[in-house]
Design a protein around this motif. Sequence first.
Motif, PDB file in Angstrom:
ATOM      1  N   LYS A  40       0.980  -1.439  -0.094  1.00 57.87           N
ATOM      2  CA  LYS A  40       0.012   0.232  -0.199  1.00 57.87           C
ATOM      3  C   LYS A  40       0.788   1.178   0.236  1.00 57.87           C
ATOM      4  CE  LYS A  40      -3.954  -2.037   2.713  1.00 57.87           C
ATOM      5  NZ  LYS A  40      -4.719  -2.305   4.080  1.00 57.87           N
ATOM      6  N   LEU A 225      -6.622  10.578  -5.832  1.00 59.95           N
ATOM      7  CA  LEU A 225      -7.137   8.748  -6.166  1.00 59.95           C
ATOM      8  C   LEU A 225      -7.780   8.786  -7.239  1.00 59.95           C
ATOM      9  CD1 LEU A 225     -10.628   8.410  -3.480  1.00 59.95           C
ATOM     10  CD2 LEU A 225      -7.914   8.230  -2.889  1.00 59.95           C
ATOM     11  N   THR A 226      -8.321   9.030  -8.038  1.00 62.43           N
ATOM     12  CA  THR A 226      -7.832   8.558  -9.775  1.00 62.43           C
ATOM     13  C   THR A 226      -6.674   8.355 -10.475  1.00 62.43           C
ATOM     14  OG1 THR A 226      -9.824   9.848  -9.797  1.00 62.43           O
ATOM     15  CG2 THR A 226      -8.491   9.651 -12.053  1.00 62.43           C
ATOM     16  N   ARG A 229      -5.238   4.649  -8.622  1.00 64.68           N
ATOM     17  CA  ARG A 229      -5.893   3.621  -9.210  1.00 64.68           C
ATOM     18  C   ARG A 229      -5.077   3.320 -10.468  1.00 64.68           C
ATOM     19  NH1 ARG A 229     -11.102   6.676  -7.508  1.00 64.68           N
ATOM     20  NH2 ARG A 229     -11.384   5.597  -5.556  1.00 64.68           N
TER      21      ARG A 229
END
Length: 229
Positions: A40, A225-226, A229
């Motif tokens: 992570k 976040l985009t 991803r």
Amino acid sequence: MMRDIHQLVTRQVNRWAMDLKTYQEQLEEDFKTKPVFPHKPVITVSRQRGCRGFEFAKILASELFYGLFDREIIEYISEHMGVCSELVESLDEKNRSVLEQWVDSMLHQQAFDRDDYIRCLGQVIKTAALQGGIVILGRGANYLLHGTSAFHIRLIASLDTRIRNLQEFEGYTAEKAQEIIEKTDRSRADFVKKYFHKNINDPVDYDVVVNMDRTSLDPAVKIVLTCLR
């Protein structure tokens, strides 16, 4: 305060242990060859004063189910070796060795001053990076984690926007808000220059620079976040 920090560190260490246990159980069930620990990536957040950086980091951490180490927590841990040791002890033997090698090489670089504070600061931030799953706010974390898989964010905005934010959300007058902004920005820039010999405003040191003049907190978090991803 000391007890609060210890509780926070303990919760984060327990979270890392739980993540590892869950992943190992999945490994046994799937019979697949995977890394020993699910990666992570750590996220670092640098910000100009008045960009609502803490609120941004808090929302981002919540969306990702990450822990959050803000500037005050990082500073406190770095100044109290007992708390720092708890984090380091959470690493397995392999990652402790990686940490020792990294700190040793870091202290031999001319970009870093050799003092106890920066050494412990490096240990705290590198420990978080080795474990993963945490958002780090401030303290030059992007420089300490340069060359790793960490994701680096910088929040900026015009002076007018930042003054309005301090007026609206912190209750300062326009004059006081501008004074605080100028003082804080100068202090942060001086810290980065002293320890890392860098210009905090150089965009090449960040993966994403978000102009908070043009967006609000939730859309800014969605942008990051985009990208992740």
